[in-house]
Scaffold this motif. Structure first.
Motif, PDB file in Angstrom:
ATOM      1  N   TRP A 482       0.836  -1.198   0.000  1.00 55.69           N
ATOM      2  CA  TRP A 482       0.000   0.000   0.000  1.00 55.69           C
ATOM      3  C   TRP A 482       0.873   1.250   0.000  1.00 55.69           C
ATOM      4  CZ3 TRP A 482      -0.700   4.418   2.742  1.00 55.69           C
ATOM      5  CH2 TRP A 482      -1.880   5.128   2.550  1.00 55.69           C
ATOM      6  N   ALA A 483       1.940   1.259   0.763  1.00 55.51           N
ATOM      7  CA  ALA A 483       2.825   2.419   0.829  1.00 55.51           C
ATOM      8  C   ALA A 483       3.432   2.727  -0.534  1.00 55.51           C
ATOM      9  CB  ALA A 483       3.911   2.200   1.867  1.00 55.51           C
ATOM     10  N   ASN A 484       3.848   1.691  -1.258  1.00 56.50           N
ATOM     11  CA  ASN A 484       4.401   1.908  -2.602  1.00 56.50           C
ATOM     12  C   ASN A 484       3.324   2.411  -3.556  1.00 56.50           C
ATOM     13  OD1 ASN A 484       6.970   1.040  -1.830  1.00 56.50           O
ATOM     14  ND2 ASN A 484       6.494  -1.112  -2.267  1.00 56.50           N
ATOM     15  N   LYS A 485       2.134   1.906  -3.419  1.00 60.76           N
ATOM     16  CA  LYS A 485       1.025   2.320  -4.277  1.00 60.76           C
ATOM     17  C   LYS A 485       0.644   3.776  -4.023  1.00 60.76           C
ATOM     18  CE  LYS A 485      -3.688   0.793  -5.356  1.00 60.76           C
ATOM     19  NZ  LYS A 485      -4.747  -0.191  -4.996  1.00 60.76           N
ATOM     20  N   TYR A 486       0.715   4.181  -2.770  1.00 64.35           N
ATOM     21  CA  TYR A 486       0.271   5.524  -2.401  1.00 64.35           C
ATOM     22  C   TYR A 486       1.220   6.612  -2.907  1.00 64.35           C
ATOM     23  CZ  TYR A 486      -1.367   9.390   0.496  1.00 64.35           C
ATOM     24  OH  TYR A 486      -1.845  10.596   0.921  1.00 64.35           O
ATOM     25  N   LYS A 487       2.421   6.231  -3.325  1.00 68.20           N
ATOM     26  CA  LYS A 487       3.359   7.222  -3.841  1.00 68.20           C
ATOM     27  C   LYS A 487       2.804   7.963  -5.050  1.00 68.20           C
ATOM     28  CE  LYS A 487       7.537   4.794  -2.280  1.00 68.20           C
ATOM     29  NZ  LYS A 487       8.783   4.102  -2.726  1.00 68.20           N
ATOM     30  N   LEU A 488       1.842   7.370  -5.727  1.00 68.25           N
ATOM     31  CA  LEU A 488       1.257   7.998  -6.913  1.00 68.25           C
ATOM     32  C   LEU A 488       0.575   9.321  -6.569  1.00 68.25           C
ATOM     33  CD1 LEU A 488       0.683   7.584  -9.955  1.00 68.25           C
ATOM     34  CD2 LEU A 488      -1.448   6.451  -9.302  1.00 68.25           C
ATOM     35  N   ARG A 489       0.117   9.459  -5.331  1.00 67.39           N
ATOM     36  CA  ARG A 489      -0.590  10.685  -4.956  1.00 67.39           C
ATOM     37  C   ARG A 489       0.299  11.917  -5.022  1.00 67.39           C
ATOM     38  NH1 ARG A 489      -1.457  14.845  -1.968  1.00 67.39           N
ATOM     39  NH2 ARG A 489       0.659  14.554  -1.227  1.00 67.39           N
ATOM     40  N   ALA A 490       1.587  11.747  -4.788  1.00 62.50           N
ATOM     41  CA  ALA A 490       2.488  12.895  -4.695  1.00 62.50           C
ATOM     42  C   ALA A 490       2.524  13.712  -5.983  1.00 62.50           C
ATOM     43  CB  ALA A 490       3.897  12.427  -4.331  1.00 62.50           C
ATOM     44  N   GLY A 491       2.184  13.109  -7.104  1.00 66.56           N
ATOM     45  CA  GLY A 491       2.243  13.835  -8.370  1.00 66.56           C
ATOM     46  C   GLY A 491       1.298  15.009  -8.453  1.00 66.56           C
ATOM     47  N   VAL A 492       0.220  14.993  -7.669  1.00 64.29           N
ATOM     48  CA  VAL A 492      -0.727  16.102  -7.734  1.00 64.29           C
ATOM     49  C   VAL A 492      -0.108  17.388  -7.193  1.00 64.29           C
ATOM     50  CG1 VAL A 492      -1.796  15.780  -5.460  1.00 64.29           C
ATOM     51  CG2 VAL A 492      -3.166  16.660  -7.364  1.00 64.29           C
ATOM     52  N   GLU A 493       0.941  17.262  -6.386  1.00 66.86           N
ATOM     53  CA  GLU A 493       1.624  18.458  -5.900  1.00 66.86           C
ATOM     54  C   GLU A 493       2.219  19.239  -7.069  1.00 66.86           C
ATOM     55  OE1 GLU A 493       1.434  19.347  -2.895  1.00 66.86           O
ATOM     56  OE2 GLU A 493       0.977  17.536  -1.733  1.00 66.86           O
ATOM     57  N   GLY A 494       2.687  18.513  -8.101  1.00 62.67           N
ATOM     58  CA  GLY A 494       3.197  19.189  -9.276  1.00 62.67           C
ATOM     59  C   GLY A 494       2.114  19.946 -10.017  1.00 62.67           C
ATOM     60  N   THR A 495       0.892  19.404 -10.028  1.00 67.79           N
ATOM     61  CA  THR A 495      -0.229  20.106 -10.661  1.00 67.79           C
ATOM     62  C   THR A 495      -0.556  21.387  -9.916  1.00 67.79           C
ATOM     63  OG1 THR A 495      -1.159  18.057 -11.535  1.00 67.79           O
ATOM     64  CG2 THR A 495      -2.656  19.914 -11.273  1.00 67.79           C
ATOM     65  N   ILE A 496      -0.571  21.323  -8.596  1.00 66.27           N
ATOM     66  CA  ILE A 496      -0.802  22.532  -7.812  1.00 66.27           C
ATOM     67  C   ILE A 496       0.279  23.562  -8.094  1.00 66.27           C
ATOM     68  CG2 ILE A 496      -0.931  23.465  -5.478  1.00 66.27           C
ATOM     69  CD1 ILE A 496      -3.376  21.868  -6.177  1.00 66.27           C
ATOM     70  N   SER A 497       1.527  23.111  -8.144  1.00 65.45           N
ATOM     71  CA  SER A 497       2.630  24.025  -8.436  1.00 65.45           C
ATOM     72  C   SER A 497       2.489  24.640  -9.822  1.00 65.45           C
ATOM     73  CB  SER A 497       3.961  23.276  -8.323  1.00 65.45           C
ATOM     74  OG  SER A 497       5.054  24.115  -8.636  1.00 65.45           O
ATOM     75  N   GLN A 498       2.096  23.837 -10.801  1.00 63.35           N
ATOM     76  CA  GLN A 498       1.906  24.357 -12.152  1.00 63.35           C
ATOM     77  C   GLN A 498       0.775  25.372 -12.190  1.00 63.35           C
ATOM     78  OE1 GLN A 498       0.459  21.570 -15.088  1.00 63.35           O
ATOM     79  NE2 GLN A 498       1.641  22.521 -16.720  1.00 63.35           N
ATOM     80  N   ALA A 499      -0.300  25.107 -11.461  1.00 61.72           N
ATOM     81  CA  ALA A 499      -1.416  26.049 -11.416  1.00 61.72           C
ATOM     82  C   ALA A 499      -0.997  27.372 -10.781  1.00 61.72           C
ATOM     83  CB  ALA A 499      -2.585  25.438 -10.643  1.00 61.72           C
ATOM     84  N   LEU A 500      -0.138  27.301  -9.780  1.00 59.41           N
ATOM     85  CA  LEU A 500       0.341  28.528  -9.137  1.00 59.41           C
ATOM     86  C   LEU A 500       1.235  29.317 -10.074  1.00 59.41           C
ATOM     87  CD1 LEU A 500       1.238  27.217  -5.567  1.00 59.41           C
ATOM     88  CD2 LEU A 500      -0.890  28.239  -6.338  1.00 59.41           C
ATOM     89  N   ALA A 501       2.157  28.629 -10.753  1.00 53.42           N
ATOM     90  CA  ALA A 501       3.153  29.311 -11.577  1.00 53.42           C
ATOM     91  C   ALA A 501       2.566  29.860 -12.870  1.00 53.42           C
ATOM     92  CB  ALA A 501       4.302  28.351 -11.894  1.00 53.42           C
ATOM     93  N   ILE A 502       1.640  29.124 -13.481  1.00 57.54           N
ATOM     94  CA  ILE A 502       1.147  29.506 -14.804  1.00 57.54           C
ATOM     95  C   ILE A 502      -0.100  30.376 -14.722  1.00 57.54           C
ATOM     96  CG2 ILE A 502       0.158  28.604 -16.951  1.00 57.54           C
ATOM     97  CD1 ILE A 502       2.001  26.244 -16.728  1.00 57.54           C
ATOM     98  N   THR A 503      -1.064  29.981 -13.928  1.00 54.91           N
ATOM     99  CA  THR A 503      -2.349  30.689 -13.922  1.00 54.91           C
ATOM    100  C   THR A 503      -2.527  31.620 -12.730  1.00 54.91           C
ATOM    101  OG1 THR A 503      -3.547  28.979 -12.677  1.00 54.91           O
ATOM    102  CG2 THR A 503      -3.337  28.668 -15.056  1.00 54.91           C
ATOM    103  N   GLY A 504      -1.617  31.582 -11.757  1.00 56.94           N
ATOM    104  CA  GLY A 504      -1.777  32.446 -10.591  1.00 56.94           C
ATOM    105  C   GLY A 504      -2.996  32.104  -9.760  1.00 56.94           C
ATOM    106  N   ILE A 505      -3.259  30.799  -9.611  1.00 53.06           N
ATOM    107  CA  ILE A 505      -4.480  30.369  -8.947  1.00 53.06           C
ATOM    108  C   ILE A 505      -4.481  30.693  -7.452  1.00 53.06           C
ATOM    109  CG2 ILE A 505      -3.787  28.046  -8.232  1.00 53.06           C
ATOM    110  CD1 ILE A 505      -6.416  27.028  -9.380  1.00 53.06           C
TER     111      ILE A 505
END
Length: 558
Positions: A482-505
């Motif tokens: 389960w711990a290895n599987k849950y690592k997939l969640r961390a990628g959404v942090e990059g989406t938040i970062s992209q939204a901050l940098a590009i769109t100023g969300i």
């Protein structure tokens, strides 16, 4: 077209939007917001595309209007001649107002997802992940004293426009203009506590006098319905206490949290210019006044074939945002979980597995996701918070055996409970179980079980279905797989970062929940356009700006 192709041999986001997603920006979907009579208007579909591209470039309205007039790829996307002068920037603001007025904030986003589903790029099943971030409101931060004065000022400004003749008969215009002409936060407040208290009394007395004048029979009745008047009433009630002293005189004073009480943060107005913003905190360091946005995206890593391309061309589909939710800053993440699933269900985009951080799950949301939506939450369920569990010693809840059929609980020493009480705590159904005092007092393991001086151990747990769902989630998350599987969640942090940098969300451009949500929706549309353009043109997204030392630190941490 030839000029655009020559200028952009590899295409651009605007050109890809026209070539691949032209039907997303059709006029028909906005028919409810635009009448068939009156002066000719700009194409609403074109304005929607301009708004999306505006967020791709993080532009102001004026800058976006200038891009329409001078950017070749934008003209290509809009189907305009090179000599077309475009339109005035104010058109974009009016377009957004129409969308909000008619509840069409998500129309373009919904149409985009429908088109992408037809292309096989999104769909039900698979994996998705969600995370939230704070959004700072488009208003100034005000303390309680500034809020009281600015609420009076905002009401006076509105009344000065709506009923100037009436207002001049109920106040001393010269005196009040001196006090409330400039913004309250444009001058330095008194440093002395006594002077600040006196100023607070003046603001309160002025608010009471103004409201009483508005609500007198002689005043126009429609004045009481003005939003600025209603806001002043609420601010007065939330921040002032009106009493009568021993001599029968009215006393207006500021509320104190310790003696008079203050409204909870979820209902306390923080600005007269945006009554939806709320103060919130996260941890010890983050405090903000505004909103919260939740972004949900696909995160499948399976090969994908879309469109009429070569079937041998099997690439992972781009991660695309499938849902946007905007809430007040004080709404905890767990309250948004079921709403997100309902929105995904309405779009027929429910995943099989939903990856979330620990703020989203509860026993109820885990069970509801599985039974009502068929979604498995991959998220760390909150552990037992009892004193025994926190101390990592003694008998926590897992040490007790619960028999829901006989309505009894057996402790590790094989003694049974004496009381079983269904109850409701904070709106949630629970079961409270008690062990009798004579049962627990002579127990040799009492020190490991309870610190109660007179009574016995007391347990609170969920009803059968919720209890089993929570127990299963806690058991599963302790496994290595389960711990290895849950690592997939961390990628959404990059989406938040992209939204901050590009769109100023991170910063709201507009005021009010509806308009702020519109900003978040078009931010998601912009991110999807960028990701689709890179996928269609086979140009990878630029790498994140991470220093070599940071990369080394991340590698060692992994």
């Amino acid at each position: 077209m030839l000029v655009a192709r020559a200028a952009f041999p590899h295409g651009s986001v605007a050109m890809s939007a026209r070539d691949e997603l032209g039907e997303v920006f059709g006029d028909e979907q906005f028919a409810a917001a635009f009448g068939s009579r009156g002066a000719p208007a700009e194409s609403p579909g074109a304005l929607a595309l301009v708004t999306a591209l505006q967020y791709v470039e993080n532009l102001t309205d004026r800058q976006a209007a200038q891009m329409v007039a001078r950017a070749i790829d934008w003209k290509y996307a809009l189907g305009l001649d090179l000599t077309d002068p475009g339109f005035d920037a104010s058109v974009l603001s009016k377009f957004r107002a129409r969308l909000v007025e008619h509840g069409l904030e998500e129309q373009v986003f919904t149409t985009m997802l429908t088109v992408l589903a037809g292309k096989g790029l999104v769909g039900a099943g698979g994996k998705q992940r969600t995370d939230s971030t704070h959004v700072i409101g488009a208003v100034r931060d005000l303390n309680r004293l500034e809020l009281a004065g600015e609420a009076v000022r905002a009401c006076l400004e509105a009344l000065s426009v709506a009923a100037p003749a009436w207002l001049a008969t109920v106040i001393d215009v010269g005196e009040w203009a001196h006090r409330y002409g400039p913004r309250v936060d444009s001058w330095r407040l008194p440093a002395s506590a006594a002077k600040r208290d006196r100023l607070a009394q003046v603001y309160g007395a002025d608010a009471v006098a103004l409201l009483r004048a508005v609500f007198t029979p002689a005043a126009p009745p429609w004045l009481a319905e003005m939003p600025a008047v209603q806001t002043l009433r609420i601010v007065l009630v939330q921040n002032y206490h009106i009493t009568t002293d021993t001599r029968g005189r009215e006393v207006i004073r500021r509320r104190e949290a310790d003696t008079d009480g203050l409204p909870p943060a979820r209902s306390r107005i923080t600005s007269p210019y945006d009554t939806d913003t709320r103060w919130a905190a996260k941890g010890d360091d983050l405090f903000w006044n505004g909103y919260k946005v939740h972004l949900t995206e696909t995160c499948d890593d399976e090969p994908h074939t879309a469109g009429q391309g070569d079937p041998a061309d099997r690439r992972p589909a781009p991660n695309l945002i499938t849902n946007v939710a905007t809430t007040a800053a004080t709404v905890p993440d767990v309250k948004a979980t079921t709403g997100i699933h309902q929105q995904l269900h309405d779009r027929q985009l429910l995943p099989d597995e939903h990856y979330l951080d620990s703020g989203y799950p509860s026993a109820e949301t885990i069970a509801t996701a599985a039974t009502s939506y068929g979604v498995t939450l991959v998220t760390p369920a909150l552990l037992d918070q009892s004193a025994q569990a926190r101390a990592c010693g003694g008998f926590d809840k897992s040490a007790f055996t619960i028999d829901f059929d006989t309505r009894q609980v057996t402790c590790p020493q094989q003694r049974t409970s004496s009381h079983w009480h269904p109850a409701t705590q904070r709106g949630t159904d629970v079961i409270v179980v008690k062990f009798a005092g004579p049962t627990c007092r002579p127990c040799p393991a009492r020190a490991q079980c309870t610190t109660a001086k007179r009574g016995g151990r007391q347990l609170t747990f969920y009803p059968r279905d919720l209890h089993h769902a929570l127990a299963a989630a806690r058991t599963q998350q302790n496994t290595t797989g389960w711990a290895n599987k849950y690592k997939l969640r961390a990628g959404v942090e990059g989406t938040i970062s992209q939204a901050l940098a590009i769109t100023g969300i991170r910063r709201a451009r507009y005021r009010g929940t509806a308009k702020t949500h519109l900003q978040h929706v078009f931010s998601a549309i912009a991110l999807n356009l960028i990701r689709l353009h890179t996928w269609w043109t086979r140009h990878p997204l630029p790498p994140a700006r991470t220093s070599n030392l940071q990369r080394l630190d991340l590698a060692l941490a992994a």
